[in-house]
Write an enzyme that holds these catalytic residues in place. Structure first.
Site, PDB file in Angstrom:
ATOM      1  N   GLY A 188      35.192  70.787  32.890  1.00  0.00           N
ATOM      2  CA  GLY A 188      36.490  71.130  33.477  1.00  0.00           C
ATOM      3  C   GLY A 188      36.625  70.702  34.914  1.00  0.00           C
ATOM      4  O   GLY A 188      37.335  71.343  35.699  1.00  0.00           O
ATOM      5  N   GLY A 189      35.952  69.627  35.282  1.00  0.00           N
ATOM      6  CA  GLY A 189      36.037  69.122  36.648  1.00  0.00           C
ATOM      7  C   GLY A 189      37.386  68.493  36.948  1.00  0.00           C
ATOM      8  O   GLY A 189      38.251  68.359  36.085  1.00  0.00           O
ATOM      9  N   ARG A 190      37.538  68.089  38.183  1.00  0.00           N
ATOM     10  CA  ARG A 190      38.802  67.500  38.635  1.00  0.00           C
ATOM     11  C   ARG A 190      38.880  66.039  38.180  1.00  0.00           C
ATOM     12  O   ARG A 190      38.092  65.199  38.614  1.00  0.00           O
ATOM     13  CB  ARG A 190      38.905  67.585  40.156  1.00  0.00           C
ATOM     14  CG  ARG A 190      40.214  67.067  40.732  1.00  0.00           C
ATOM     15  CD  ARG A 190      40.261  67.372  42.217  1.00  0.00           C
ATOM     16  NE  ARG A 190      41.523  66.972  42.795  1.00  0.00           N
ATOM     17  CZ  ARG A 190      41.710  65.811  43.455  1.00  0.00           C
ATOM     18  NH1 ARG A 190      40.710  64.967  43.578  1.00  0.00           N
ATOM     19  NH2 ARG A 190      42.892  65.522  43.981  1.00  0.00           N
TER      20      ARG A 190
ATOM     21  N   HIS B  28      16.311  45.235  45.178  1.00  0.00           N
ATOM     22  CA  HIS B  28      15.138  45.841  44.557  1.00  0.00           C
ATOM     23  C   HIS B  28      14.002  46.086  45.553  1.00  0.00           C
ATOM     24  O   HIS B  28      13.214  47.031  45.365  1.00  0.00           O
ATOM     25  CB  HIS B  28      14.676  44.992  43.374  1.00  0.00           C
ATOM     26  CG  HIS B  28      15.508  45.212  42.152  1.00  0.00           C
ATOM     27  ND1 HIS B  28      15.287  46.245  41.279  1.00  0.00           N
ATOM     28  CD2 HIS B  28      16.608  44.551  41.684  1.00  0.00           C
ATOM     29  CE1 HIS B  28      16.185  46.222  40.315  1.00  0.00           C
ATOM     30  NE2 HIS B  28      16.995  45.195  40.534  1.00  0.00           N
TER      31      HIS B  28
ATOM     32  N   HIS C 117      27.061  51.381  42.932  1.00  0.00           N
ATOM     33  CA  HIS C 117      27.163  52.788  42.538  1.00  0.00           C
ATOM     34  C   HIS C 117      25.918  53.518  43.010  1.00  0.00           C
ATOM     35  O   HIS C 117      24.818  52.973  42.991  1.00  0.00           O
ATOM     36  CB  HIS C 117      27.272  52.896  41.008  1.00  0.00           C
ATOM     37  CG  HIS C 117      26.898  54.250  40.477  1.00  0.00           C
ATOM     38  ND1 HIS C 117      25.665  54.508  39.889  1.00  0.00           N
ATOM     39  CD2 HIS C 117      27.581  55.427  40.459  1.00  0.00           C
ATOM     40  CE1 HIS C 117      25.614  55.776  39.530  1.00  0.00           C
ATOM     41  NE2 HIS C 117      26.750  56.360  39.865  1.00  0.00           N
TER      42      HIS C 117
ATOM     43  N   ASN D 138      24.285  57.804  43.162  1.00  0.00           N
ATOM     44  CA  ASN D 138      24.489  59.211  42.823  1.00  0.00           C
ATOM     45  C   ASN D 138      23.196  59.966  43.093  1.00  0.00           C
ATOM     46  O   ASN D 138      22.120  59.493  42.735  1.00  0.00           O
ATOM     47  CB  ASN D 138      24.890  59.348  41.349  1.00  0.00           C
ATOM     48  CG  ASN D 138      24.901  60.789  40.881  1.00  0.00           C
ATOM     49  OD1 ASN D 138      23.921  61.280  40.338  1.00  0.00           O
ATOM     50  ND2 ASN D 138      26.009  61.454  41.090  1.00  0.00           N
ATOM     51  N   VAL D 139      23.303  61.111  43.749  1.00  0.00           N
ATOM     52  CA  VAL D 139      22.172  62.036  43.866  1.00  0.00           C
ATOM     53  C   VAL D 139      22.696  63.426  43.545  1.00  0.00           C
ATOM     54  O   VAL D 139      23.801  63.785  43.956  1.00  0.00           O
ATOM     55  CB  VAL D 139      21.506  61.998  45.255  1.00  0.00           C
ATOM     56  CG1 VAL D 139      20.670  60.741  45.420  1.00  0.00           C
ATOM     57  CG2 VAL D 139      22.533  62.100  46.374  1.00  0.00           C
TER      58      VAL D 139
ATOM     59  N   SER E   6      28.430  61.363  44.561  1.00  0.00           N
ATOM     60  CA  SER E   6      28.556  60.205  43.675  1.00  0.00           C
ATOM     61  C   SER E   6      29.535  59.229  44.293  1.00  0.00           C
ATOM     62  O   SER E   6      30.579  59.639  44.816  1.00  0.00           O
ATOM     63  CB  SER E   6      29.039  60.650  42.294  1.00  0.00           C
ATOM     64  OG  SER E   6      29.148  59.533  41.421  1.00  0.00           O
TER      65      SER E   6
ATOM     66  N   HIS F 231      27.249  48.400  22.789  1.00  0.00           N
ATOM     67  CA  HIS F 231      28.239  47.737  21.942  1.00  0.00           C
ATOM     68  C   HIS F 231      28.487  46.294  22.363  1.00  0.00           C
ATOM     69  O   HIS F 231      29.037  45.510  21.595  1.00  0.00           O
ATOM     70  CB  HIS F 231      29.554  48.523  21.933  1.00  0.00           C
ATOM     71  CG  HIS F 231      30.218  48.623  23.276  1.00  0.00           C
ATOM     72  ND1 HIS F 231      29.755  49.435  24.281  1.00  0.00           N
ATOM     73  CD2 HIS F 231      31.323  48.004  23.775  1.00  0.00           C
ATOM     74  CE1 HIS F 231      30.538  49.321  25.340  1.00  0.00           C
ATOM     75  NE2 HIS F 231      31.495  48.462  25.067  1.00  0.00           N
TER      76      HIS F 231
END
Length: 304
Positions: A259-261, A146, A107, A109-110, A93, A176
């Protein structure tokens, strides 16, 4: 499926290395700091962060592989059949915050998940994507971004780009605020069809197309002149990025709930940000055009 898991793991580590090497070359000043960490409940990762560079104010590229006895609520909310299963999750990420307001934040992420239960076949799936968050809009940037996203999808089906673009537009949306976070890109999740090889290949294609999508945009604007006005607007718009990541982002919620860092999870946040009460850009300005035009969902590849 240990062999398949190891193949995914090796790809993800190589992807982190290739992306950080190229971003460091583009920046030309700062270097990535590497932080190896362990997770008490199982697993760990490698966080790589570049700060105060010539081009990038902060660039974070995180690899992680974590495992545990139960998937957190963020992973089972839409898939109750996963509750109570052991899990193994791995991914890369990244979030890149440039200094120049004319360069967009990006950004990508895979990721790969396996959920197992004794006596039952493992459930596995891929997810990820990439999206672009400009502060000042340029049509050529949107079209290029794109076009590359479509190229990543085309070998895997004519319908893939349209489907995952729409999913991205809907996912990266601040309900929001009633506005999109950026100009979108690709977003996919729960991908396990038609088989492992094709699903894995698609995830790799998305990961491999991130730099070709982003690097030319960075190079195009890295020397654009800007002043205090543009910097203030960038810091204000970064606030929207923070709001999305802390309220809606599944990866952030998964990391915190499992509980990740914390330092690695929140490296996506910009180093400097500002909120201005009830701010509205003056009509007809480039700042107003961002929300009036660029952040409206549209087919960029059909634009004249």
């Amino acid at each position: 499926m240990d062999t398949e898991i190891e193949r995914v793991n090796l790809y993800l580590q190589r992807l982190q290395n290739s992306i950080t090497s190229e971003l460091q070359r583009i920046d030309g000043k700062a270097e990535f700091e590497t932080d190896i960490w362990q997770r008490d409940a199982g697993g760990g990762g490698r966080s790589m962060v570049l700060r105060e560079g010539a081009v990038f104010e902060q660039a974070g590229v995180n690899y992680s592989e974590v495992y545990g006895e139960n998937l957190p609520a963020s992973a089972t909310a839409h898939r109750p059949e996963l509750a109570g299963r052991q899990f193994r999750a791995m991914g890369v990420s990244l979030v890149i915050h440039p200094d120049n307001p004319y360069i967009p934040t990006s950004h990508a992420n895979v990721r790969f998940f396996v959920a197992e239960k004794a006596g039952e076949a493992p459930i596995w799936w891929f997810g990820g994507g990439f999206d672009l968050t400009p502060y000042y809009g340029f049509e050529e940037d949107c079209k290029h971004w794109h076009q590359i996203a479509k190229q990543a999808c085309d070998p895997y089906g004519a319908e893939r780009y349209a489907e995952y673009k729409k999913w991205c537009d809907e996912y990266f949306y601040l309900k929001h605020r009633g506005e999109a976070r950026g100009i979108g890109g690709l977003f996919f999740d729960d991908l396990n069809e038609p088989d492992f090889e094709r699903a894995f290949g698609f995830m790799c294609s998305v990961g491999d197309h991130y730099l070709p999508a982003y690097a030319p945009i960075v190079e195009r604007h890295r020397n654009d002149a800007f002043g205090e006005r543009e910097k203030k607007f960038q810091l204000y718009r970064r606030g929207r990025y923070v709001e999305f990541n802390l309220v809606y982002d599944r990866g952030t919620l998964f990391g915190l709930q499992s509980g990740g860092r914390t330092e690695s999870i929140l490296m996506s946040l910009p180093p400097v940000v500002n909120w201005r009460y009830n701010y509205k850009p003056e009509a007809g300005t480039p700042e107003a055009r961002l929300t009036d035009y660029f952040l409206e969902a549209r087919d960029w590849l059909a634009q004249n």
